[in-house]
Design a protein around this motif. Structure first.
Motif, PDB file in Angstrom:
ATOM      1  N   LEU A   1       0.828  -1.201   0.000  1.00 10.38           N
ATOM      2  CA  LEU A   1       0.000   0.000   0.000  1.00 10.38           C
ATOM      3  C   LEU A   1       0.869   1.260   0.000  1.00 10.38           C
ATOM      4  O   LEU A   1       0.647   2.183  -0.788  1.00 10.38           O
ATOM      5  N   GLY A   2       1.871   1.271   0.843  1.00  6.17           N
ATOM      6  CA  GLY A   2       2.782   2.424   0.898  1.00  6.17           C
ATOM      7  C   GLY A   2       3.567   2.607  -0.388  1.00  6.17           C
ATOM      8  O   GLY A   2       3.742   3.737  -0.869  1.00  6.17           O
ATOM      9  N   LEU A   3       4.029   1.511  -0.962  1.00  5.50           N
ATOM     10  CA  LEU A   3       4.773   1.602  -2.218  1.00  5.50           C
ATOM     11  C   LEU A   3       3.874   2.036  -3.373  1.00  5.50           C
ATOM     12  O   LEU A   3       4.313   2.763  -4.270  1.00  5.50           O
ATOM     13  N   GLY A   4       2.615   1.618  -3.362  1.00  7.84           N
ATOM     14  CA  GLY A   4       1.674   2.061  -4.387  1.00  7.84           C
ATOM     15  C   GLY A   4       1.452   3.569  -4.324  1.00  7.84           C
ATOM     16  O   GLY A   4       1.420   4.249  -5.353  1.00  7.84           O
ATOM     17  N   VAL A   5       1.320   4.082  -3.108  1.00 13.83           N
ATOM     18  CA  VAL A   5       1.179   5.535  -2.932  1.00 13.83           C
ATOM     19  C   VAL A   5       2.468   6.238  -3.354  1.00 13.83           C
ATOM     20  O   VAL A   5       2.434   7.293  -4.001  1.00 13.83           O
ATOM     21  N   ALA A   6       3.611   5.656  -3.005  1.00 13.11           N
ATOM     22  CA  ALA A   6       4.895   6.231  -3.414  1.00 13.11           C
ATOM     23  C   ALA A   6       5.045   6.236  -4.933  1.00 13.11           C
ATOM     24  O   ALA A   6       5.610   7.185  -5.500  1.00 13.11           O
ATOM     25  N   ASP A   7       4.546   5.207  -5.603  1.00 10.97           N
ATOM     26  CA  ASP A   7       4.578   5.161  -7.071  1.00 10.97           C
ATOM     27  C   ASP A   7       3.867   6.378  -7.650  1.00 10.97           C
ATOM     28  O   ASP A   7       4.372   7.035  -8.567  1.00 10.97           O
ATOM     29  N   LEU A   8       2.698   6.663  -7.126  1.00 12.65           N
ATOM     30  CA  LEU A   8       1.928   7.807  -7.632  1.00 12.65           C
ATOM     31  C   LEU A   8       2.598   9.132  -7.277  1.00 12.65           C
ATOM     32  O   LEU A   8       2.573  10.082  -8.072  1.00 12.65           O
ATOM     33  N   ALA A   9       3.225   9.195  -6.101  1.00 12.38           N
ATOM     34  CA  ALA A   9       3.946  10.414  -5.723  1.00 12.38           C
ATOM     35  C   ALA A   9       5.148  10.650  -6.636  1.00 12.38           C
ATOM     36  O   ALA A   9       5.405  11.786  -7.062  1.00 12.38           O
ATOM     37  N   VAL A  10       5.875   9.585  -6.957  1.00 17.88           N
ATOM     38  CA  VAL A  10       7.009   9.698  -7.883  1.00 17.88           C
ATOM     39  C   VAL A  10       6.527  10.169  -9.252  1.00 17.88           C
ATOM     40  O   VAL A  10       7.143  11.015  -9.892  1.00 17.88           O
ATOM     41  N   LEU A  11       5.405   9.627  -9.692  1.00 15.90           N
ATOM     42  CA  LEU A  11       4.842  10.031 -10.980  1.00 15.90           C
ATOM     43  C   LEU A  11       4.474  11.509 -10.986  1.00 15.90           C
ATOM     44  O   LEU A  11       4.792  12.238 -11.929  1.00 15.90           O
ATOM     45  N   VAL A  12       3.835  11.981  -9.924  1.00 17.00           N
ATOM     46  CA  VAL A  12       3.437  13.395  -9.851  1.00 17.00           C
ATOM     47  C   VAL A  12       4.667  14.299  -9.845  1.00 17.00           C
ATOM     48  O   VAL A  12       4.712  15.308 -10.558  1.00 17.00           O
ATOM     49  N   VAL A  13       5.679  13.949  -9.067  1.00 21.41           N
ATOM     50  CA  VAL A  13       6.899  14.766  -9.016  1.00 21.41           C
ATOM     51  C   VAL A  13       7.597  14.773 -10.373  1.00 21.41           C
ATOM     52  O   VAL A  13       8.014  15.830 -10.863  1.00 21.41           O
ATOM     53  N   ALA A  14       7.707  13.614 -10.991  1.00 22.01           N
ATOM     54  CA  ALA A  14       8.365  13.532 -12.299  1.00 22.01           C
ATOM     55  C   ALA A  14       7.583  14.303 -13.360  1.00 22.01           C
ATOM     56  O   ALA A  14       8.181  14.955 -14.227  1.00 22.01           O
ATOM     57  N   MET A  15       6.264  14.257 -13.286  1.00 24.25           N
ATOM     58  CA  MET A  15       5.447  15.007 -14.245  1.00 24.25           C
ATOM     59  C   MET A  15       5.627  16.505 -14.052  1.00 24.25           C
ATOM     60  O   MET A  15       5.665  17.264 -15.026  1.00 24.25           O
ATOM     61  N   GLN A  16       5.761  16.945 -12.825  1.00 21.15           N
ATOM     62  CA  GLN A  16       5.957  18.357 -12.556  1.00 21.15           C
ATOM     63  C   GLN A  16       7.339  18.831 -13.036  1.00 21.15           C
ATOM     64  O   GLN A  16       7.475  19.945 -13.526  1.00 21.15           O
ATOM     65  N   LEU A  17       8.327  17.979 -12.900  1.00 21.48           N
ATOM     66  CA  LEU A  17       9.672  18.357 -13.331  1.00 21.48           C
ATOM     67  C   LEU A  17       9.800  18.381 -14.850  1.00 21.48           C
ATOM     68  O   LEU A  17      10.517  19.215 -15.404  1.00 21.48           O
ATOM     69  N   ASP A  18       9.109  17.460 -15.538  1.00 22.69           N
ATOM     70  CA  ASP A  18       9.196  17.379 -16.994  1.00 22.69           C
ATOM     71  C   ASP A  18       8.122  18.187 -17.709  1.00 22.69           C
ATOM     72  O   ASP A  18       8.201  18.378 -18.926  1.00 22.69           O
TER      73      ASP A  18
END
Length: 88
Positions: A64-81
């Motif tokens: 569950l925590g890693l799934g939430v972290a996956d989405l957080a990584v995606l949001v951060v990467a989308m904001q940077l790119d």
């Protein structure tokens, strides 16, 4: 020799344990690849495993925590790119 239904079917607790492990593995893989798909899948599997009363509660919580972290990584990467996807 007659097989009974209990000897040929999987038990709900065993299914829940498998879902807990699957959510952990998918969440772990999702950190690096396909996090838009694997993150929500890991969250859903972990939630179902916890709801069914898995014996591997810690593994389900990690999934569950890693799934939430996956989405957080995606949001951060989308904001940077400034795109919907991200690349290295």
């Amino acid at each position: 020799m007659e097989l009974t239904a209990t000897s040929t079917s999987r038990t709900p607790a065993r299914d829940a344990d498998g879902m807990a492990v699957a959510s952990f593995v998918l969440g772990l893989i999702g950190i690096l690849a396909l996090n838009i798909v694997l993150g929500p899948t890991a969250i859903a599997l972990a939630a179902v495993a916890l709801w069914r009363g898995t014996q591997r509660r810690g593994r389900a919580l990690l999934g569950l925590g890693l799934g939430v972290a996956d989405l957080a990584v995606l949001v951060v990467a989308m904001q940077l790119d400034h795109t919907v996807s991200w690349s290295f």
